[in-house]
Every structure is written in structure tokens, then in C-alpha cells.
Design a protein around this motif. Structure first.
Motif, short mmCIF file in Angstrom:
data_model
loop_
_atom_site.label_atom_id
_atom_site.label_comp_id
_atom_site.label_asym_id
_atom_site.label_seq_id
_atom_site.Cartn_x
_atom_site.Cartn_y
_atom_site.Cartn_z
N SER A 1 0.66 17.44 -2.61
CA SER A 1 0.87 17.55 -4.10
C SER A 1 0.48 16.52 -4.83
N PHE A 2 0.10 15.52 -4.05
CA PHE A 2 -0.60 14.11 -4.73
C PHE A 2 0.53 13.40 -5.69
N LYS A 3 1.71 13.31 -5.19
CA LYS A 3 2.76 12.66 -6.04
C LYS A 3 2.92 11.37 -5.47
N TRP A 4 2.46 10.99 -4.47
CA TRP A 4 2.96 9.58 -3.80
C TRP A 4 1.82 9.46 -2.73
N THR A 5 1.45 8.27 -2.54
CA THR A 5 0.66 7.88 -1.56
C THR A 5 1.05 6.54 -0.81
N TYR A 6 0.82 6.53 0.50
CA TYR A 6 1.21 5.04 1.25
C TYR A 6 -0.07 4.75 2.05
N VAL A 7 -0.57 3.27 2.09
CA VAL A 7 -1.83 2.67 2.28
C VAL A 7 -1.35 1.73 3.08
N HIS A 8 -1.89 1.61 4.53
CA HIS A 8 -1.84 0.69 5.32
C HIS A 8 -3.31 0.03 5.50
N THR A 9 -3.70 -1.28 5.23
CA THR A 9 -4.84 -1.78 5.20
C THR A 9 -5.15 -2.42 6.60
N HIS A 10 -6.42 -3.02 6.48
CA HIS A 10 -6.83 -3.77 7.43
C HIS A 10 -6.41 -5.27 7.32
N GLU A 11 -6.07 -5.57 6.06
CA GLU A 11 -5.92 -6.97 5.72
C GLU A 11 -4.30 -7.38 6.10
N SER A 12 -4.09 -8.29 6.98
CA SER A 12 -2.43 -8.62 6.92
C SER A 12 -1.75 -8.94 5.88
N MET A 13 -2.64 -9.79 4.82
CA MET A 13 -1.93 -10.39 3.68
C MET A 13 -2.00 -9.01 2.38
N CYS A 14 -2.35 -8.20 2.48
CA CYS A 14 -2.59 -6.99 1.72
C CYS A 14 -1.83 -5.68 2.20
N GLY A 15 -0.91 -5.30 1.41
CA GLY A 15 -0.17 -4.13 1.92
C GLY A 15 0.96 -4.37 2.99
N PRO A 16 1.45 -3.16 3.41
CA PRO A 16 1.07 -1.93 2.94
C PRO A 16 1.37 -1.62 1.43
N TYR A 17 1.04 -0.56 0.94
CA TYR A 17 1.19 -0.19 -0.50
C TYR A 17 1.89 1.32 -0.41
N PHE A 18 2.90 1.30 -1.19
CA PHE A 18 3.35 2.76 -1.71
C PHE A 18 3.20 3.08 -3.15
N TYR A 19 2.78 4.11 -3.53
CA TYR A 19 2.85 4.11 -4.95
C TYR A 19 3.10 5.84 -5.25
N LYS A 20 4.16 5.90 -6.23
CA LYS A 20 4.65 7.30 -6.48
C LYS A 20 4.49 7.33 -8.21
N LYS A 21 4.08 8.54 -8.41
CA LYS A 21 3.92 8.93 -9.84
C LYS A 21 5.37 9.16 -10.43
N ASP B 1 9.80 1.05 3.49
CA ASP B 1 11.21 1.44 3.21
C ASP B 1 10.93 2.96 2.48
N ALA B 2 10.21 2.81 1.27
CA ALA B 2 9.94 4.04 0.42
C ALA B 2 9.41 5.02 1.10
N PHE B 3 8.40 4.72 2.07
CA PHE B 3 7.91 5.78 2.56
C PHE B 3 8.79 6.45 3.84
N ASP B 4 9.44 5.61 4.49
CA ASP B 4 10.21 6.15 5.45
C ASP B 4 11.42 6.75 5.14
N ILE B 5 11.80 6.78 3.81
CA ILE B 5 12.91 7.64 3.54
C ILE B 5 12.50 8.91 2.69
N LEU B 6 11.21 9.14 2.69
CA LEU B 6 10.86 10.50 2.08
C LEU B 6 11.03 11.52 2.99
N THR B 7 11.42 12.70 2.30
CA THR B 7 11.29 13.80 3.14
C THR B 7 9.72 14.35 3.20
#
Length: 171
Positions: free
Chosen positions: A151-171, A104-110
Motif C-alpha cells: 500500500s506504499f505506506k512505508w519503505t526500507y532501503v539498504h544502500t551500497h554505502e556503509s555510511m548511508c542508511g539503512p533508511y526507514f520512512y513511514k508516511k 528496529d522500525a522495519f523489524d517490528i512491522l507486521t
């Protein structure tokens, strides 16, 4: 050679292969088809995909400095950071959103311009331009993929592990 000739030649090659070799061909074709569909989906959204080879190492280093700068080398070793950078999130070394909240956090980003890198491809980073319609679901078929703003303010990560992630990090 036109596509029908390729098809005929491929069919002749397949007919000459023993059954056990067909399994290898199947998986190769399956991966190729998946990559094609992934790229086609993005291109259909108007995304322009550029390959950045000369700049790749520098961009990856910038990702490391932006998102893992406060993590000691000792902790990086303990969590196998060199194997998967996303371990900073799965081992809870960085507070982040996970699962649907991350999506959700990734999807709403401009979004307009993005960098995209893969864990196991240290020699290439992709730049996505005109990426305003890109959403988290576009990356569901990908493994160990890191999407981040220029600008390296956020990152979204989709892993190969179904039990890990996806992750969203914002500074």
C-alpha cells in the motif's frame, strides 16, 4: 547431466584457464553464491518470491509518487535522484529513521506481502509473500535494495554505502 559431471567439467575448465582469468571466475562464483544464500535464507523462512516483470515499471512509478512526490524535479536533479532514489533520505529531503533505528522500525512491522526492487534493475520487481519472518538483517548482503509494503505506506532501503542508511520512512 548430474552434479558430479558438472563439477568435473567445471574443474577441467578451471584447470585450463590462466591465473589472471581465475580472478574473474572467482568473483562471478562469489556473487552467484551470495545470491543463492540470500534466496535460500528467505525460502527457508517460508517466503514465496515472485518475479513481477510486466508490472515492474508501474510499481516503480508508484514508489516514486508515494515517497518522492513532493520533491521538485530541480531538487531531484541536484541530489542525483535518478542515480539513487535513496538520495531523498541521505540528502535529508525526507525525514526518516537511519541506521539501527531504521532497522528496529522495519523489524517490528507486521509484514505479510512486500515489494522488493533494486536501484539498477528497472525491469523487475519482486513480490515476497508469506514474509512475516523477514527482518532487516536479511538484506545486509544486498545493495541499493528497496523494500516496501503493497500500500506504499512505508519503505526500507539498504544502500551500497556503509555510511548511508539503512533508511526507514513511514508516511
Amino acid at each position: 547431466m548430474d552434479s558430479s559431471n558438472y563439477r568435473n567439467e567445471i574443474n577441467q575448465m578451471l584447470d585450463s584457464l590462466p591465473e589472471e582469468e581465475l580472478r574473474k571466475v572467482f568473483w562471478f562464483v562469489n556473487v552467484t553464491l551470495g545470491k543463492h544464500l540470500y534466496n535460500k535464507n528467505l525460502l527457508d523462512k517460508g517466503v514465496v518470491i515472485l518475479e513481477l516483470i510486466e508490472e515492474a515499471k508501474e510499481i516503480i512509478d508508484l514508489w516514486d509518487r508515494a515517497f518522492a512526490k513532493n520533491i521538485s524535479d530541480e531538487i531531484k536533479k541536484e541530489i542525483h535522484y535518478h542515480q539513487y532514489k535513496w538520495h531523498i533520505f541521505s540528502y535529508k529531503k525526507k525525514e526518516c529513521l537511519e541506521g539501527e533505528a531504521a532497522r528496529d522500525a522495519f523489524d517490528i512491522l507486521t509484514k505479510n506481502e512486500l515489494y522488493v526492487m533494486y536501484q539498477n534493475s528497472p525491469d523487475i520487481v519482486f513480490e515476497y509473500k508469506k514474509a512475516k519472518d523477514v527482518v532487516s538483517a536479511n538484506f545486509d548482503s544486498e545493495q541499493d535494495i528497496y523494500i516496501f509494503d503493497k500500500s506504499f505506506k512505508w519503505t526500507y532501503v539498504h544502500t551500497h554505502e556503509s555510511m548511508c542508511g539503512p533508511y526507514f520512512y513511514k508516511k
